[in-house]
Design a protein around this motif. Structure first.
Motif, PDB file in Angstrom:
ATOM      1  N   LEU A  56      -4.253  13.578  -6.184  1.00  0.00           N
ATOM      2  CA  LEU A  56      -4.126  14.859  -6.013  1.00  0.00           C
ATOM      3  C   LEU A  56      -4.632  15.203  -4.759  1.00  0.00           C
ATOM      4  O   LEU A  56      -5.600  14.720  -4.062  1.00  0.00           O
ATOM      5  N   CYS A  57      -3.638  16.338  -4.134  1.00  0.00           N
ATOM      6  CA  CYS A  57      -4.209  17.092  -2.590  1.00  0.00           C
ATOM      7  C   CYS A  57      -5.442  17.615  -2.902  1.00  0.00           C
ATOM      8  O   CYS A  57      -5.817  18.297  -3.987  1.00  0.00           O
TER       9      CYS A  57
ATOM     10  N   PRO B 251      -0.017  16.804  -7.550  1.00  0.00           N
ATOM     11  CA  PRO B 251       0.136  15.384  -7.276  1.00  0.00           C
ATOM     12  C   PRO B 251       0.732  15.104  -6.020  1.00  0.00           C
ATOM     13  O   PRO B 251       1.641  15.604  -5.657  1.00  0.00           O
ATOM     14  N   GLN B 252       0.215  14.358  -5.199  1.00  0.00           N
ATOM     15  CA  GLN B 252       0.609  13.964  -3.964  1.00  0.00           C
ATOM     16  C   GLN B 252       0.479  12.554  -3.605  1.00  0.00           C
ATOM     17  O   GLN B 252      -0.310  11.913  -4.003  1.00  0.00           O
ATOM     18  N   ALA B 253       1.505  11.834  -2.318  1.00  0.00           N
ATOM     19  CA  ALA B 253       0.972  10.547  -2.060  1.00  0.00           C
ATOM     20  C   ALA B 253      -0.118  10.498  -1.264  1.00  0.00           C
ATOM     21  O   ALA B 253      -0.735   9.397  -1.155  1.00  0.00           O
TER      22      ALA B 253
ATOM     23  N   SER C 150       0.838  -1.217   0.006  1.00  0.00           N
ATOM     24  CA  SER C 150       0.139   0.086   0.028  1.00  0.00           C
ATOM     25  C   SER C 150       1.006   1.261  -0.169  1.00  0.00           C
ATOM     26  O   SER C 150       0.730   2.287  -0.653  1.00  0.00           O
ATOM     27  N   THR C 151       1.996   1.307   1.047  1.00  0.00           N
ATOM     28  CA  THR C 151       2.947   2.316   0.904  1.00  0.00           C
ATOM     29  C   THR C 151       3.481   2.580  -0.457  1.00  0.00           C
ATOM     30  O   THR C 151       3.540   3.682  -1.065  1.00  0.00           O
ATOM     31  N   VAL C 152       4.115   1.520  -1.102  1.00  0.00           N
ATOM     32  CA  VAL C 152       4.649   1.672  -2.278  1.00  0.00           C
ATOM     33  C   VAL C 152       3.974   2.267  -3.258  1.00  0.00           C
ATOM     34  O   VAL C 152       4.141   3.262  -4.172  1.00  0.00           O
ATOM     35  N   THR C 153       2.372   1.599  -3.364  1.00  0.00           N
ATOM     36  CA  THR C 153       1.562   2.023  -4.580  1.00  0.00           C
ATOM     37  C   THR C 153       1.143   3.518  -4.382  1.00  0.00           C
ATOM     38  O   THR C 153       1.060   4.163  -5.291  1.00  0.00           O
ATOM     39  N   GLN C 154       1.215   3.948  -3.043  1.00  0.00           N
ATOM     40  CA  GLN C 154       0.735   5.559  -2.921  1.00  0.00           C
ATOM     41  C   GLN C 154       1.820   6.395  -3.762  1.00  0.00           C
ATOM     42  O   GLN C 154       1.426   7.487  -4.137  1.00  0.00           O
TER      43      GLN C 154
ATOM     44  N   HIS D 219       1.396  17.534   2.953  1.00  0.00           N
ATOM     45  CA  HIS D 219       2.227  18.090   3.984  1.00  0.00           C
ATOM     46  C   HIS D 219       2.010  19.764   3.939  1.00  0.00           C
ATOM     47  O   HIS D 219       1.706  20.288   5.041  1.00  0.00           O
ATOM     48  N   ALA D 220       2.090  20.345   2.934  1.00  0.00           N
ATOM     49  CA  ALA D 220       2.156  21.975   2.762  1.00  0.00           C
ATOM     50  C   ALA D 220       0.769  22.367   3.328  1.00  0.00           C
ATOM     51  O   ALA D 220       0.638  23.410   4.050  1.00  0.00           O
ATOM     52  N   CYS D 221      -0.174  21.720   2.752  1.00  0.00           N
ATOM     53  CA  CYS D 221      -1.573  22.106   3.020  1.00  0.00           C
ATOM     54  C   CYS D 221      -2.188  21.813   4.723  1.00  0.00           C
ATOM     55  O   CYS D 221      -2.572  22.283   5.247  1.00  0.00           O
TER      56      CYS D 221
END
Length: 241
Positions: free
Chosen positions: A15-16, A22-24, A5-9, A29-31
């Motif tokens: 999208l945030c 595009p984000q995991a 699951s982590t790798v797939t992220q 994190h910024a938002c």
């Protein structure tokens, strides 16, 4: 497996929901940092309804004058950007991924409330049959079912029925909102045994005047609920109510 699951992220980013980069994760994190700053600027609030109060107060004047049926409100943020737009995407454009984003934010910023939660039953504020049919889902339940609550909390999305559709609450005055909520909610026949002498947790998306959760809490307490807490993603400031 968790590592898959982590790798797939990271291989298939999303999208945030706030900045749409595009984000995991659904909220980058910024938002999350921006939201944390917004939350840190919120002043003291009423221990019951969560409206702003003066530093020397613990309960607002309105709650001192007339206590609502609910016992406490906890919220994520004021009804403002950058999170207001993602809520509109969820409710009106069926972006169900945003429900995961709101749950992620709640799980991030309200870990203490989650860990110390002593509620017995969780009930999302129900929609009328007409609104549920039109929207296709209950946004409060889509968020609530992803909260990291203790296993002791029973999630019960179908205990309460919303009897009728009301005019959009945002279009009504405070007095008219209160009147429109009267006898709006009823319990299913087998619900009383579930809620009697229990602490009930209500989950909603936006709390404006509190009329909706007051009406629901009234119904629950009339049927034997011992205590009612409300968790809402947003609290509308009084100057916008």
């Amino acid at each position: 497996m968790r590592w898959i699951s982590t790798v797939t992220q990271y291989l298939i980013p999303t999208l945030c929901m706030v900045c749409e980069n595009p984000q995991a994760k659904i909220v980058c994190h910024a938002c999350r940092k921006r939201i944390a700053i917004n939350r840190s600027q919120i002043g003291p609030s009423c221990a019951v309804c969560a409206l702003p109060i003066k530093p020397h107060q613990s309960i607002c004047t309105q709650c001192e004058k007339e206590r609502p049926a609910f016992d406490r409100v906890v919220y994520l943020d004021l009804y403002q950007e950058p999170l207001r737009h993602p809520l509109h995407l969820l409710k009106y454009q069926k972006r169900l991924a945003c429900a995961s984003g709101f749950a992620l934010l709640w799980n991030t910023f309200h870990q203490n409330a989650l860990n110390s939660c002593d509620a017995d039953v969780l009930i999302p504020v129900p929609l009328s049959q007409a609104k549920l049919a039109a929207r296709g889902f209950n946004q409060a339940w889509e968020i609530a079912k992803q909260l990291d609550l203790p296993n002791s909390v029973k999630r019960a999305p179908n205990l309460v029925i919303c009897q009728r559709a009301n005019a959009a609450q945002a279009s009504l005055s405070r007095a008219n909102r209160t009147a429109s909520m009267q006898e709006r909610f009823i319990l299913k026949a087998d619900a009383v045994t579930v809620i009697r002498n229990r602490h009930i947790l209500i989950v909603d998306d936006v709390l404006t005047t509190g009329s909706t959760i007051h009406s629901l809490a009234t119904t629950l307490k009339q049927s034997g609920a011992k205590r009612v807490t409300a968790w809402t993603m947003f609290r509308t400031p009084p100057w916008r109510a």
